[in-house]
Design a protein around this motif. Structure first.
Motif, mmCIF file in Angstrom:
data_model
loop_
_atom_site.group_PDB
_atom_site.id
_atom_site.type_symbol
_atom_site.label_atom_id
_atom_site.label_comp_id
_atom_site.label_asym_id
_atom_site.label_seq_id
_atom_site.Cartn_x
_atom_site.Cartn_y
_atom_site.Cartn_z
ATOM 1 N N PRO A 1 -4.609 7.156 -8.399
ATOM 2 C CA PRO A 1 -3.717 6.193 -8.042
ATOM 3 C C PRO A 1 -2.570 6.324 -9.212
ATOM 4 N N LEU A 2 -3.229 6.640 -10.491
ATOM 5 C CA LEU A 2 -2.000 6.527 -11.479
ATOM 6 C C LEU A 2 -0.927 7.779 -11.398
ATOM 7 N N ALA A 3 -1.242 8.670 -10.488
ATOM 8 C CA ALA A 3 -0.437 9.835 -10.292
ATOM 9 C C ALA A 3 0.675 9.334 -9.192
ATOM 10 N N TYR A 4 0.648 8.345 -8.853
ATOM 11 C CA TYR A 4 1.617 7.806 -7.607
ATOM 12 C C TYR A 4 2.615 6.805 -8.206
ATOM 13 N N ASP A 5 3.784 6.757 -7.609
ATOM 14 C CA ASP A 5 4.764 5.525 -7.822
ATOM 15 C C ASP A 5 4.360 4.646 -6.510
ATOM 16 N N TRP A 6 4.028 3.331 -7.022
ATOM 17 C CA TRP A 6 3.702 2.390 -5.759
ATOM 18 C C TRP A 6 4.870 1.644 -5.509
ATOM 19 N N ARG B 1 -4.280 0.692 -5.060
ATOM 20 C CA ARG B 1 -3.003 0.273 -6.215
ATOM 21 C C ARG B 1 -3.700 -0.111 -7.462
ATOM 22 N N PRO B 2 -2.987 0.461 -8.511
ATOM 23 C CA PRO B 2 -3.481 0.013 -9.653
ATOM 24 C C PRO B 2 -3.223 -1.547 -9.983
ATOM 25 N N ARG B 3 -3.668 -1.855 -11.124
ATOM 26 C CA ARG B 3 -3.215 -3.627 -11.398
ATOM 27 C C ARG B 3 -1.892 -3.754 -12.004
ATOM 28 N N ASP B 4 -0.980 -4.346 -11.242
ATOM 29 C CA ASP B 4 0.346 -4.787 -11.893
ATOM 30 C C ASP B 4 0.189 -5.830 -12.923
ATOM 31 N N ASP B 5 1.098 -5.542 -13.867
ATOM 32 C CA ASP B 5 1.449 -6.498 -14.618
ATOM 33 C C ASP B 5 2.581 -7.326 -14.251
ATOM 34 N N ILE B 6 2.094 -8.368 -13.598
ATOM 35 C CA ILE B 6 3.003 -9.558 -12.626
ATOM 36 C C ILE B 6 4.048 -9.990 -13.807
ATOM 37 N N PRO B 7 3.729 -10.734 -14.712
ATOM 38 C CA PRO B 7 4.699 -11.237 -15.590
ATOM 39 C C PRO B 7 5.926 -10.411 -16.148
ATOM 40 N N SER B 8 5.490 -9.182 -16.328
ATOM 41 C CA SER B 8 6.387 -8.285 -17.008
ATOM 42 C C SER B 8 7.385 -7.521 -15.876
ATOM 43 N N SER B 9 6.677 -7.416 -14.649
ATOM 44 C CA SER B 9 7.420 -6.537 -13.695
ATOM 45 C C SER B 9 7.732 -7.673 -12.517
ATOM 46 N N ALA B 10 7.563 -8.930 -12.257
ATOM 47 C CA ALA B 10 8.040 -9.888 -11.356
ATOM 48 C C ALA B 10 9.485 -10.153 -11.596
ATOM 49 N N THR B 11 10.155 -9.420 -10.545
ATOM 50 C CA THR B 11 11.600 -9.952 -10.459
ATOM 51 C C THR B 11 12.252 -9.657 -8.914
ATOM 52 N N LEU B 12 13.565 -9.460 -8.823
ATOM 53 C CA LEU B 12 13.980 -9.290 -7.409
ATOM 54 C C LEU B 12 15.167 -8.415 -7.574
ATOM 55 N N PRO B 13 15.191 -7.384 -6.792
ATOM 56 C CA PRO B 13 16.524 -6.699 -6.799
ATOM 57 C C PRO B 13 17.940 -7.511 -6.913
ATOM 58 N N LYS C 1 4.320 10.960 -7.982
ATOM 59 C CA LYS C 1 5.356 10.912 -9.165
ATOM 60 C C LYS C 1 5.999 12.339 -9.112
ATOM 61 N N GLU C 2 7.285 12.462 -9.304
ATOM 62 C CA GLU C 2 7.858 13.690 -9.568
ATOM 63 C C GLU C 2 7.343 14.520 -10.744
ATOM 64 N N ASN C 3 7.231 13.725 -11.900
ATOM 65 C CA ASN C 3 6.878 14.520 -13.177
ATOM 66 C C ASN C 3 5.825 13.807 -13.662
ATOM 67 N N PRO C 4 4.706 13.689 -13.219
ATOM 68 C CA PRO C 4 3.388 13.124 -13.772
ATOM 69 C C PRO C 4 2.979 13.811 -15.000
ATOM 70 N N GLU C 5 2.339 12.794 -15.813
ATOM 71 C CA GLU C 5 1.806 13.059 -17.213
ATOM 72 C C GLU C 5 0.789 14.017 -17.083
ATOM 73 N N PRO C 6 0.552 14.996 -17.851
ATOM 74 C CA PRO C 6 -0.664 15.927 -17.698
ATOM 75 C C PRO C 6 -1.843 15.084 -17.981
ATOM 76 N N GLY C 7 -2.758 15.358 -16.950
ATOM 77 C CA GLY C 7 -4.256 14.853 -16.826
ATOM 78 C C GLY C 7 -4.423 13.594 -16.043
ATOM 79 N N GLY D 1 0.830 -1.185 0.178
ATOM 80 C CA GLY D 1 0.010 -0.054 0.090
ATOM 81 C C GLY D 1 0.862 1.238 0.091
ATOM 82 N N LEU D 2 1.960 1.130 0.108
ATOM 83 C CA LEU D 2 2.937 2.384 0.060
ATOM 84 C C LEU D 2 2.932 2.996 -1.473
ATOM 85 N N ALA D 3 2.940 4.287 -1.351
ATOM 86 C CA ALA D 3 2.883 5.122 -2.589
ATOM 87 C C ALA D 3 3.481 6.353 -2.353
ATOM 88 N N ARG D 4 3.915 7.237 -3.324
ATOM 89 C CA ARG D 4 4.412 8.538 -3.182
ATOM 90 C C ARG D 4 4.022 9.237 -4.637
#
Length: 316
Positions: free
Chosen positions: A108-113, A211-223, A98-104, A93-96
């Protein structure tokens, strides 16, 4: 904090305690339900906030201790399921802004989760710590548990008078004891990941998940540094003594996390394929029946993580 939200936390905690009670009471029909114990706590955290999730975690532990009359049972639930679920729900649930959000772009889409790779890393780390705590709590000692397990298995299998069968039973008991430090954290990682996924689906259906829906197959990784942690843990497994047990727990947790990354990569790579369903069914069927496909998925997960880390470090 609204009173209605607190009631949600209390109800979620009671539900989690009831689901986990079968494992403590050793009910054969309810042991499977214990794996769903994190879901109510995660739903409370994702839908009503982190504080409600922690209230649910505490409620679950206190309720289970009251039902069983054994404070240790509440501590087991708190350490293995309740607190990890509350922490994972908090991270998701953590979010902040965005530094440079897109116009309009608003809402939730205006945050980095909080990214999925960090959440999966946290799950692996939390599972490792939880299993190490439980091992310390019960005084896990392979040298002591092995002979006791061999004796119990021998009595059940009628191997008390057959020397050859006794030797086989002792070998099986040693193998089981050696595998426990790997299997326990692996199962906990899978339980928390599956619980988070199902809780997110249910909370989103109710309209309470921001939180917006995550594209799990594309974003699932580890540091990237998770690869080094896993490599050190695998190396530590060959060191005798307590360090080997600790390393086995860490290797089991992070190895499972890498395996999940590899499976997510398989889902991503088969997108658009005409025989995608057949390929996925065949892959999971091979994993169930054989061992090496699972190891292949782990290797793919390590490769994907290392490649993603190298891409992030590359100058732009």
């Amino acid at each position: 904090m609204k009173f209605s939200a607190i009631l949600i936390g209390l109800a979620a905690g009671l539900a989690s305690a009831l689901l986990f009670a079968g494992l403590i009471l050793q009910s054969p029909t309810a042991v499977g339900l214990s794996l769903a114990a994190p879901i109510p706590i995660l739903i409370a955290s994702l839908g009503w906030g982190s504080r409600i999730g922690f209230i649910a975690a505490l409620t679950a532990s206190i309720a289970l201790a009251g039902v069983t009359g054994f404070a240790g049972s509440g501590l087991i639930l708190f350490a293995t399921m309740a607190l990890p679920s509350a922490i994972v729900g908090h991270l998701a649930g953590l979010a902040r802004p965005k530094e440079n959000p897109e116009p309009g772009v608003e809402g939730p889409l205006a945050y980095d989760w909080y990214p999925l790779d960090r959440i999966l890393f946290a799950i692996a780390g939390i599972a490792s710590l939880a299993c190490l705590f439980i091992g310390w709590m019960f005084g896990y000692d392979a040298a002591e548990i092995g002979p006791e397990l061999a004796t119990a298995l021998g009595e059940q299998m009628g191997a008390t008078v057959d020397p050859a069968m006794q030797q086989q039973v002792q070998t099986l008991a040693r193998l089981i004891v050696q595998m426990v430090p790997f299997i326990q954290p692996a199962l906990l990682v899978i339980t928390l990941v599956a619980g988070l996924h199902l809780a997110a689906i249910l909370t989103r259906l109710s309209g309470r998940l921001d939180r917006p829906r995550d594209d799990i197959p594309s974003s699932a990784t580890l540091p990237g540094f998770a690869v080094s942690i896993f490599a050190l843990a695998v190396a530590g497994c060959f060191v005798p003594g307590t360090l080997s047990v600790i390393a086995s727990v860490v290797a089991g947790a992070f190895g499972t996390a890498f395996t999940l990354v590899g499976l997510a990569s398989l889902h991503r790579r088969t997108r658009g394929a005409k025989q995608r369903a057949l390929l996925l069914i065949g892959a999971y069927g091979a994993i169930v029946l054989l061992t090496f496909p699972l190891l292949a998925a782990t290797a793919i997960g390590i490769f994907e993580t290392a490649r993603s880390a190298a891409r992030d470090r590359a100058p732009r």
